[in-house]
Design an enzyme around this catalytic site. Structure first.
Site, PDB file in Angstrom:
ATOM      1  CG  HIS A  86      12.021   4.017   6.367  1.00 50.56           C
ATOM      2  ND1 HIS A  86      12.560   2.782   6.104  1.00 50.56           N
ATOM      3  CD2 HIS A  86      11.064   4.211   5.427  1.00 50.56           C
ATOM      4  CE1 HIS A  86      11.951   2.252   5.061  1.00 50.56           C
ATOM      5  NE2 HIS A  86      11.038   3.099   4.619  1.00 50.56           N
ATOM      6  CG  ASP A  88      13.577   0.894   9.491  1.00 54.95           C
ATOM      7  OD1 ASP A  88      13.306   1.960   8.889  1.00 54.95           O
ATOM      8  OD2 ASP A  88      12.707   0.109   9.895  1.00 54.95           O
ATOM      9  CG  ASP A 119      11.172   0.473   1.426  1.00 46.84           C
ATOM     10  OD1 ASP A 119      11.091   1.485   2.132  1.00 46.84           O
ATOM     11  OD2 ASP A 119      10.448  -0.531   1.592  1.00 46.84           O
ATOM     12  CD  GLU A 153       7.971   2.399   6.848  1.00 51.50           C
ATOM     13  OE1 GLU A 153       6.818   2.506   6.418  1.00 51.50           O
ATOM     14  OE2 GLU A 153       8.712   1.443   6.546  1.00 51.50           O
ATOM     15  CD  GLU A 154      10.455  -1.315   5.657  1.00 53.48           C
ATOM     16  OE1 GLU A 154       9.289  -1.734   5.765  1.00 53.48           O
ATOM     17  OE2 GLU A 154      10.934  -0.870   4.604  1.00 53.48           O
ATOM     18  CG  ASP A 180       9.361   5.125   2.212  1.00 50.37           C
ATOM     19  OD1 ASP A 180      10.089   4.329   1.591  1.00 50.37           O
ATOM     20  OD2 ASP A 180       8.832   4.854   3.306  1.00 50.37           O
ATOM     21  CG  HIS A 427       9.219  -4.969   1.732  1.00 52.04           C
ATOM     22  ND1 HIS A 427       8.143  -4.943   2.597  1.00 52.04           N
ATOM     23  CD2 HIS A 427       9.783  -3.744   1.828  1.00 52.04           C
ATOM     24  CE1 HIS A 427       8.058  -3.749   3.161  1.00 52.04           C
ATOM     25  NE2 HIS A 427       9.042  -2.997   2.707  1.00 52.04           N
TER      26      HIS A 427
HETATM   27  N1  BES Z   1       7.995   2.506   1.563  1.00 54.70           N
HETATM   28  C1  BES Z   1       7.122   1.482   1.980  1.00 54.70           C
HETATM   29  C2  BES Z   1       5.669   1.774   1.689  1.00 54.70           C
HETATM   30  C3  BES Z   1       5.294   1.997   0.262  1.00 54.70           C
HETATM   31  C4  BES Z   1       6.038   1.484  -0.781  1.00 54.70           C
HETATM   32  C5  BES Z   1       4.179   2.727  -0.003  1.00 54.70           C
HETATM   33  C6  BES Z   1       5.668   1.717  -2.094  1.00 54.70           C
HETATM   34  C7  BES Z   1       3.781   2.950  -1.297  1.00 54.70           C
HETATM   35  C8  BES Z   1       4.546   2.454  -2.342  1.00 54.70           C
HETATM   36  C9  BES Z   1       7.313   1.270   3.477  1.00 54.70           C
HETATM   37  O1  BES Z   1       8.670   1.175   3.834  1.00 54.70           O
HETATM   38  C10 BES Z   1       6.709  -0.038   3.890  1.00 54.70           C
HETATM   39  O2  BES Z   1       7.156  -1.064   3.453  1.00 54.70           O
HETATM   40  N2  BES Z   1       5.741   0.028   4.767  1.00 54.70           N
HETATM   41  C11 BES Z   1       5.218  -1.128   5.410  1.00 54.70           C
HETATM   42  C12 BES Z   1       4.562  -0.632   6.648  1.00 54.70           C
HETATM   43  C13 BES Z   1       4.505  -1.567   7.765  1.00 54.70           C
HETATM   44  C14 BES Z   1       5.731  -2.332   8.067  1.00 54.70           C
HETATM   45  C15 BES Z   1       3.923  -0.931   8.997  1.00 54.70           C
HETATM   46  C16 BES Z   1       4.259  -1.839   4.502  1.00 54.70           C
HETATM   47  O3  BES Z   1       3.545  -1.200   3.711  1.00 54.70           O
HETATM   48  O4  BES Z   1       4.204  -3.061   4.581  1.00 54.70           O
HETATM   49 MN    MN Z   2       9.761   2.650   2.969  1.00 55.24          MN
HETATM   50 MN    MN Z   3       9.323  -0.917   3.325  1.00 52.16          MN
END
Ligand code: BES
Ligand code: MN
Ligand code: MN
Length: 457
Positions: A86, A88, A119, A153-154, A180, A427
């Protein structure tokens, strides 16, 4: 192959500069002010994919942000790897806590600091550079490769899920490759085989028709901030068990084997506490920190607002209060069902002195991936070769909503080959990515393509 790896070594500075160019684009998907920037990031990637020699490079407009696809399919008799990433990013706020500007990539001690560095711009870019390193050295790719890169994705991938349903042929593949996630530790490669799902909710409490003098009205009028706190305090008991009827009904219990696997991981709880400035760990009684953070569901306030937040004291009884609440889910919990149970619970706790409204945001299904799969074995070998260390297998607490749909819709497993680290501060302010891992990530990707044909069963 050696000239592919040499090409990576020789061109790493250029690859970094290109990544920095991508990092300068503030492609924040949740903020409509940045819609043009998200598009610009998509165009940057389209150019990259075309330049490195991929075929059928397409930008698909959606009601939200664009989806990019591309492919190179030189073989009839080799597997096809679909690479997902992703472009974004999360918002950069709170901006005043960044030590360097979030969209001006800055290298300090071998790490690049910028929103999206890890990320997922830095991590997903590794595969573009690895494919380039084959094609620009006159080598054909050892396997077929497709790309799907999204800009949402975010915000829960709302347009990607319908897209993959409509484009099954375009996306047909034998496995999905995703970078990711995070490695288990520094210089400790790991493959993630589980991700939690998500149900994201918002609660609004509305009381009197304006903020009131807390002396004139306090004690005689229900205070929305107090109500919200009372509601939230009833969502978990003192053992950390979530008090929503039916919440645990579909939770797959941890088997003794799973718990042994968790215990065998080299987890240092003291280092964990130190890394985030914790006095003590906390969570559901009877479970370890790793289990709590990846194999058990959770419920947390993510945002909370009401009343006066400025300097000094203002004697006011707020008219409204609100909270954002995330629930992380594990197999076989269903995000829609959990959102419904949450709504019912909040409604049952709402006093009739105020209005309480519940809004459901995006969700995502949890996944656990089958470990006995040839693609995963090839990935583990490639990762271990480049890092010169045996790969660990672990589950993680974050979510990548599309992974469950890749399985459901396309029928394929995802290989979660993360090159990030928890210390990358995803984040958070001062997100960063190790340039050494960017380099090793490109090499691991190239090595994976090289090894995969030997692992086909
Ligand atoms: N890359 C992350 C998810 C992640 C990070 C998984 C580190 C395992 C280890 C992804 O970009 C993310 O932040 N996902 C969101 C999903 C949501 C916005 C639907 C999350 O987990 O909060
Ligand atoms: Mn991610
Ligand atoms: Mn993320």
């Amino acid at each position: 192959m050696s000239n592919v790896q040499n090409y990576i070594d020789e061109n790493i500075k250029t690859f970094e500069e290109e990544l920095f160019e991508l990092l300068r684009i503030p492609s924040i998907s949740t903020d409509s002010k940045h819609k043009g920037d998200v598009k610009e990031a998509a165009k940057f990637l389209i150019n990259q994919l075309e330049e490195i020699g991929l075929d059928n490079v397409q930008l698909h407009e959606t009601p939200g942000h664009p989806i990019i696809t591309a492919e190179r399919l030189p073989h009839d008799d080799q597997p096809t790897v679909l690479i997902y990433g992703h472009y974004d990013v999360q918002p950069s706020d709170p901006d005043d806590l960044w030590k360097t500007p979030p969209f001006e990539p800055t290298v300090i001690d071998g790490r690049v600091y910028a929103r999206g560095a890890s990320d997922d711009k830095g991590q997903s870019f590794t595969h573009i550079k690895s494919v380039q390193s084959y094609l620009k050295t006159g080598n054909e790719l050892p396997v077929n490769v497709k790309f799907i890169l999204e800009g949402e994705e975010e915000i829960g991938s709302p347009n990607l899920i319908p897209f993959i349903k409509k484009n099954k042929d375009l996306l047909s593949c034998d496995m999905v490759l995703i970078s990711d996630t995070a490695m288990f530790g520094e210089d400790q490669p790991s493959i993630t085989y589980g991700l939690r799902g998500l149900a994201y909710m918002e609660v609004h409490v509305t009381g009197p028709n304006r903020d009131l003098h807390s002396g004139l009205y306090g004690g005689a009028v229900e205070n929305p901030a107090n109500v919200l706190c009372e509601i939230i305090s009833k969502l978990k008991d003192e053992d950390g068990v979530i008090q929503i009827d039916g919440f645990y009904d579909d939770v797959e219990p941890l088997t003794p084997e799973m718990r042994e696997a968790y215990k065998a991981l080299p987890f240092d709880e003291e280092a964990y506490k130190k890394s985030i400035g914790l006095k003590a760990v906390h969570g559901e009684k009877g479970y370890s920190t790793l289990e709590r953070a990846s194999a058990r569901p959770s419920l947390d306030v993510n945002g909370l607002w009401s009343g006066y937040q400025g300097e000094g004291a203002k004697t006011v009884l707020p008219a409204t209060a609100g909270a954002k609440v995330s629930m992380r889910l594990v197999p076989d919990q269903d995000p829609d069902k959990i959102a419904e149970l949450f709504t019912k619970k909040i409604e049952s706790l709402a006093p009739d002195t105020v209005d309480v409204e519940v809004v459901s945001h995006h969700g995502g299904y949890p996944v656990v991936i089958d470990l006995d799969y040839y693609g995963l074995k090839a990935a583990a070998k490639a990762f271990g070769d480049v890092y010169d260390k045996e790969v660990l297998f672990s589950r993680e607490g974050g979510s990548i909503p599309i992974v469950a749909d890749f399985k459901k819709v396309l029928g394929v497993n995802s290989i979660l080959m993360g090159f990030g680290l928890n210390k990358d501060a995803l984040h958070s302010p001062n997100e960063s990515f190790s340039l050494k891992d960017f380099h090793r990530g490109i090499k691991t990707s190239a090595r994976f393509f090289e090894l995969l044909p030997d692992f086909v069963e």
